[in-house]
Design an enzyme around this catalytic site. Structure first.
Site, mmCIF file in Angstrom:
data_model
loop_
_atom_site.group_PDB
_atom_site.id
_atom_site.type_symbol
_atom_site.label_atom_id
_atom_site.label_comp_id
_atom_site.label_asym_id
_atom_site.label_seq_id
_atom_site.Cartn_x
_atom_site.Cartn_y
_atom_site.Cartn_z
ATOM 1 N N ASP A 31 0.561 -1.271 -0.075
ATOM 2 C CA ASP A 31 0.011 -0.239 0.139
ATOM 3 C C ASP A 31 0.798 1.378 -0.371
ATOM 4 N N ASN A 32 0.563 2.587 -1.154
ATOM 5 C CA ASN A 32 1.169 3.181 -0.884
ATOM 6 C C ASN A 32 0.842 4.106 0.059
ATOM 7 N N LEU A 33 -0.306 4.357 1.068
ATOM 8 C CA LEU A 33 -0.329 4.531 2.022
ATOM 9 C C LEU A 33 -1.189 6.030 1.740
ATOM 10 N N SER A 34 -1.759 6.090 0.680
ATOM 11 C CA SER A 34 -2.321 7.751 -0.376
ATOM 12 C C SER A 34 -3.264 7.516 0.602
ATOM 13 N N ASP A 58 4.173 1.680 -3.847
ATOM 14 C CA ASP A 58 2.852 2.017 -5.458
ATOM 15 C C ASP A 58 2.961 0.630 -6.427
ATOM 16 N N SER A 124 -17.151 -2.258 -8.707
ATOM 17 C CA SER A 124 -18.246 -1.620 -8.231
ATOM 18 C C SER A 124 -19.198 -1.852 -9.031
ATOM 19 N N TYR A 148 -14.143 7.262 -12.400
ATOM 20 C CA TYR A 148 -13.651 6.251 -11.693
ATOM 21 C C TYR A 148 -14.157 5.225 -12.569
ATOM 22 N N LYS A 152 -12.871 1.478 -13.802
ATOM 23 C CA LYS A 152 -13.144 0.061 -13.404
ATOM 24 C C LYS A 152 -13.687 -1.052 -14.221
ATOM 25 N N ASN A 198 -19.724 10.459 0.963
ATOM 26 C CA ASN A 198 -20.971 9.222 0.534
ATOM 27 C C ASN A 198 -21.572 9.221 2.273
ATOM 28 N N LEU A 199 -22.712 8.988 2.192
ATOM 29 C CA LEU A 199 -24.015 9.111 3.289
ATOM 30 C C LEU A 199 -23.548 8.699 4.387
ATOM 31 N N ASP A 291 -27.714 11.271 -9.759
ATOM 32 C CA ASP A 291 -28.138 10.194 -8.662
ATOM 33 C C ASP A 291 -29.562 10.044 -9.295
HETATM 34 P P1 NAD Z 1 -9.539 2.401 -0.050
HETATM 35 O O1 NAD Z 1 -8.823 4.275 -0.667
HETATM 36 O O2 NAD Z 1 -9.794 3.048 2.314
HETATM 37 O O3 NAD Z 1 -8.032 1.368 0.145
HETATM 38 C C1 NAD Z 1 -8.064 1.851 -0.675
HETATM 39 C C2 NAD Z 1 -6.043 1.969 -0.834
HETATM 40 O O4 NAD Z 1 -5.188 1.497 -1.982
HETATM 41 C C3 NAD Z 1 -5.697 2.145 0.291
HETATM 42 O O5 NAD Z 1 -4.986 2.158 1.339
HETATM 43 C C4 NAD Z 1 -4.679 3.817 -0.641
HETATM 44 O O6 NAD Z 1 -3.860 4.066 0.526
HETATM 45 C C5 NAD Z 1 -3.919 2.391 -1.436
HETATM 46 N N1 NAD Z 1 -3.642 2.154 -3.026
HETATM 47 C C6 NAD Z 1 -4.579 3.436 -3.930
HETATM 48 N N2 NAD Z 1 -3.484 3.582 -5.302
HETATM 49 C C7 NAD Z 1 -2.482 2.972 -4.668
HETATM 50 C C8 NAD Z 1 -1.062 2.922 -6.047
HETATM 51 N N3 NAD Z 1 -0.824 2.804 -6.675
HETATM 52 N N4 NAD Z 1 -0.286 1.539 -4.806
HETATM 53 C C9 NAD Z 1 -0.612 1.388 -4.049
HETATM 54 N N5 NAD Z 1 -1.398 1.795 -3.074
HETATM 55 C C10 NAD Z 1 -2.327 2.159 -3.603
HETATM 56 O O7 NAD Z 1 -10.759 2.541 -0.204
HETATM 57 P P2 NAD Z 1 -11.522 1.437 -0.642
HETATM 58 O O8 NAD Z 1 -13.357 2.072 0.054
HETATM 59 O O9 NAD Z 1 -11.156 -0.074 0.301
HETATM 60 O O10 NAD Z 1 -11.675 0.468 -1.724
HETATM 61 C C11 NAD Z 1 -11.098 -0.040 -2.103
HETATM 62 C C12 NAD Z 1 -11.692 -0.893 -3.025
HETATM 63 O O11 NAD Z 1 -12.590 -1.744 -3.276
HETATM 64 C C13 NAD Z 1 -10.580 0.402 -4.250
HETATM 65 O O12 NAD Z 1 -10.776 -0.215 -5.329
HETATM 66 C C14 NAD Z 1 -12.507 0.614 -4.858
HETATM 67 O O13 NAD Z 1 -12.676 1.327 -5.636
HETATM 68 C C15 NAD Z 1 -13.478 -0.389 -4.634
HETATM 69 N N6 NAD Z 1 -14.480 -0.089 -4.344
HETATM 70 C C16 NAD Z 1 -14.847 0.444 -2.590
HETATM 71 C C17 NAD Z 1 -16.222 0.896 -2.384
HETATM 72 C C18 NAD Z 1 -16.731 2.479 -1.420
HETATM 73 O O14 NAD Z 1 -17.674 1.910 -1.686
HETATM 74 N N7 NAD Z 1 -15.407 1.917 -0.675
HETATM 75 C C19 NAD Z 1 -17.181 0.465 -3.586
HETATM 76 C C20 NAD Z 1 -17.204 -0.175 -4.680
HETATM 77 C C21 NAD Z 1 -15.429 -0.564 -5.269
HETATM 78 N N1 UFG Z 2 -26.644 11.512 0.553
HETATM 79 C C1 UFG Z 2 -27.229 12.038 1.171
HETATM 80 N N2 UFG Z 2 -26.652 12.960 2.285
HETATM 81 C C2 UFG Z 2 -25.308 13.163 2.273
HETATM 82 C C3 UFG Z 2 -24.484 11.862 0.861
HETATM 83 C C4 UFG Z 2 -25.375 11.184 0.573
HETATM 84 O O1 UFG Z 2 -28.680 12.501 1.768
HETATM 85 O O2 UFG Z 2 -24.336 13.494 2.280
HETATM 86 C C5 UFG Z 2 -28.065 10.224 0.661
HETATM 87 C C6 UFG Z 2 -27.139 10.404 -1.543
HETATM 88 O O3 UFG Z 2 -28.510 10.665 -2.423
HETATM 89 C C7 UFG Z 2 -27.674 8.455 -1.844
HETATM 90 C C8 UFG Z 2 -27.999 7.895 -0.457
HETATM 91 O O4 UFG Z 2 -27.394 9.263 0.172
HETATM 92 O O5 UFG Z 2 -28.924 8.634 -2.012
HETATM 93 C C9 UFG Z 2 -26.720 6.890 -1.287
HETATM 94 O O6 UFG Z 2 -25.147 7.942 -1.292
HETATM 95 P P1 UFG Z 2 -23.628 7.635 -1.476
HETATM 96 O O7 UFG Z 2 -22.883 8.530 -1.901
HETATM 97 O O8 UFG Z 2 -23.710 7.424 0.067
HETATM 98 O O9 UFG Z 2 -23.667 6.176 -3.035
HETATM 99 P P2 UFG Z 2 -23.781 6.190 -3.541
HETATM 100 O O10 UFG Z 2 -24.391 4.919 -4.114
HETATM 101 O O11 UFG Z 2 -24.597 7.385 -4.216
HETATM 102 O O12 UFG Z 2 -22.386 5.670 -4.518
HETATM 103 C C10 UFG Z 2 -21.509 4.821 -3.638
HETATM 104 C C11 UFG Z 2 -20.086 5.139 -4.087
HETATM 105 C C12 UFG Z 2 -20.042 5.329 -5.926
HETATM 106 C C13 UFG Z 2 -20.201 4.261 -6.696
HETATM 107 C C14 UFG Z 2 -21.477 3.990 -5.752
HETATM 108 C C15 UFG Z 2 -22.586 2.140 -6.823
HETATM 109 O O13 UFG Z 2 -19.839 6.571 -3.771
HETATM 110 O O14 UFG Z 2 -18.375 5.663 -6.098
HETATM 111 O O15 UFG Z 2 -21.651 3.646 -4.603
HETATM 112 O O16 UFG Z 2 -21.912 1.667 -6.198
HETATM 113 F F1 UFG Z 2 -20.512 4.345 -7.655
#
Ligand code: NAD
Ligand code: UFG
Length: 330
Positions: A31-34, A58, A124, A148, A152, A198-199, A291
């Site tokens: 993990d690059n800790l970004s 990375d 996703s 984004y 994917k 996100n919510l 949305d």
């Molecule tokens: P996160 O940001 O918490 O975790 C991703 C990790 O990857 C981080 O620790 C970051 O430092 C590391 N990273 C990013 N780019 C890197 C690189 N080039 N090299 C090494 N490390 C790197 O995100 P998450 O919520 O845990 O998501 C994990 C995966 O799931 C992602 O691929 C994300 O797109 C996917 N995903 C997440 C959600 C969500 O809502 N959280 C939904 C659908 C898919």
């Molecule tokens: N919402 C609020 N207030 C906020 C944030 C969100 O009312 O401050 C509402 C949104 O309108 C939506 C619901 O809460 O109805 C969920 O919103 P999120 O942003 O938590 O989730 P989304 O489903 O809109 O999006 C997420 C990720 C996207 C991904 C998608 C499908 O953020 O990257 O799920 O996996 F594409």
């Protein structure tokens, strides 16, 4: 079996590392800790009794990947490392294509070089050209609406092309719906960057007193209470889906991971208040552009083929989200 977990100190990667270690797998993290912190690997160690080695670097760094594959006999990779903000991806597409897509190519090249052909990939629901038809099955049309999501879908294409070029590859693409919650220990969870988009992270910041109120973005949708409906899944259930995916790696598999039911924003707020005893101030706000009213997964394929089912309740999702956030923000 030894699993390379890219992005393993992040939100979903850390929970998956815990489930892997608890299931008897060995884990190596890069993990690059970004978007995470090095202390997470120690926290994983506190939960499981086994601290996984963390390579801070990375996935774009092929020399580092080469070193990791040389130092460890890796059997499979789970690829979480990616950037995930929709608005940032629209503002800086090159950053997202480079980090996510080129990073994936780099990982695939290193895996191929070292003869490791087993991969589980974090995709996703954003890859679907989601309409209000639901539930959404894996064969729904693919048409992401943001950069984004494009990254994917491109990464999915890379993995499926790789499989078609050489059927020795075993590739499982997991399409997540809306992960929330945290490990019950409160030691690992989701740390949002800046103002949460996100919510659930927004709700926990209101609960922690960091923000005055939640803006409910859209109260005039065609849903029972007018607010948006999504398929929220506990991150521990999601993490366990990865174990099932590893156990069933065979050819090319594509699975939705969701609960198969939707909750509205107001239902989430009510459940959070009940689980925590904290009142969440809310204000009605306009819809967010792009949305949808309502979507949730058809998760029957993962249920049937992987033998995976969600177990955690909405109450647990809220209570566990708050336990972690309370500790983090104190
Ligand atoms: P996160 O940001 O918490 O975790 C991703 C990790 O990857 C981080 O620790 C970051 O430092 C590391 N990273 C990013 N780019 C890197 C690189 N080039 N090299 C090494 N490390 C790197 O995100 P998450 O919520 O845990 O998501 C994990 C995966 O799931 C992602 O691929 C994300 O797109 C996917 N995903 C997440 C959600 C969500 O809502 N959280 C939904 C659908 C898919
Ligand atoms: N919402 C609020 N207030 C906020 C944030 C969100 O009312 O401050 C509402 C949104 O309108 C939506 C619901 O809460 O109805 C969920 O919103 P999120 O942003 O938590 O989730 P989304 O489903 O809109 O999006 C997420 C990720 C996207 C991904 C998608 C499908 O953020 O990257 O799920 O996996 F594409």
């Amino acid at each position: 079996m030894k699993i390379l977990v890219t992005g393993g100190t992040g939100y979903i990667g850390s929970h998956t590392s815990v489930e892997l270690l608890n299931s008897g797998y060995e884990v190596v993290i890069i993990d690059n800790l970004s978007n995470s912190d090095a202390s997470v690997s120690d926290r994983i160690g506190r939960i499981t009794g086994k601290t996984p080695p963390l390579y801070i670097g990375d996935v774009l760094d092929e020399a580092l990947l080469d070193q990791i594959f040389s130092e460890h006999k890796i059997d499979a990779a789970i690829h979480f490392a990616a950037l995930k903000s929709v608005p940032v991806s629209m503002a800086d597409p090159l950053l997202y294509y480079h980090n996510n897509v080129t990073g994936t190519l780099s990982l695939c090249r290193a895996m191929k070089k070292h003869g490791v052909k087993n991969i589980v990939f974090s995709s996703s629901a954003t890859v679907y050209g989601i309409s209000d038809d639901r539930p959404i099955g894996e064969d729904a049309p693919l048409s992401p609406k943001n950069v984004y999501g494009n990254t994917k879908l491109m990464m999915e294409t890379v993995f499926s092309d790789l499989y078609h070029s050489d059927p020795e590859w075993n590739v499982t693409l997991l399409r997540y719906f809306n992960p929330i919650g945290a490990h019950e220990s409160g030691l690992i969870g989701e740390v949002p960057e800046g103002i949460p988009g996100n919510l659930m992270p927004y709700i926990t910041q209101v609960a922690a007193g960091l923000r005055p109120h939640l803006n409910i973005t859209g109260t005039d949708y065609d849903t029972p209470d007018g607010t948006g409906v999504r398929d929220y899944i506990h991150v521990v259930d999601l993490a366990r889906g990865h174990i099932k995916a590893l156990q069933n790696l065979s050819g090319l598999g594509i699975y939705n991971l969701g609960t198969g039911r939707g909750y509205s924003v107001r239902e989430i707020v009510n459940a959070f208040e009940e689980a925590t005893g904290i009142k969440i101030a809310c204000e009605e706000a306009p819809r967010r552009p792009g949305d949808l009213a309502c979507y949730f997964a058809d998760a029957s394929k993962a249920n049937a083929m992987l033998g995976w089912r969600t177990e955690k309740t909405l109450h647990e999702m809220c209570a566990d989200s708050w336990r972690f956030a309370k500790g983090y923000y104190k």
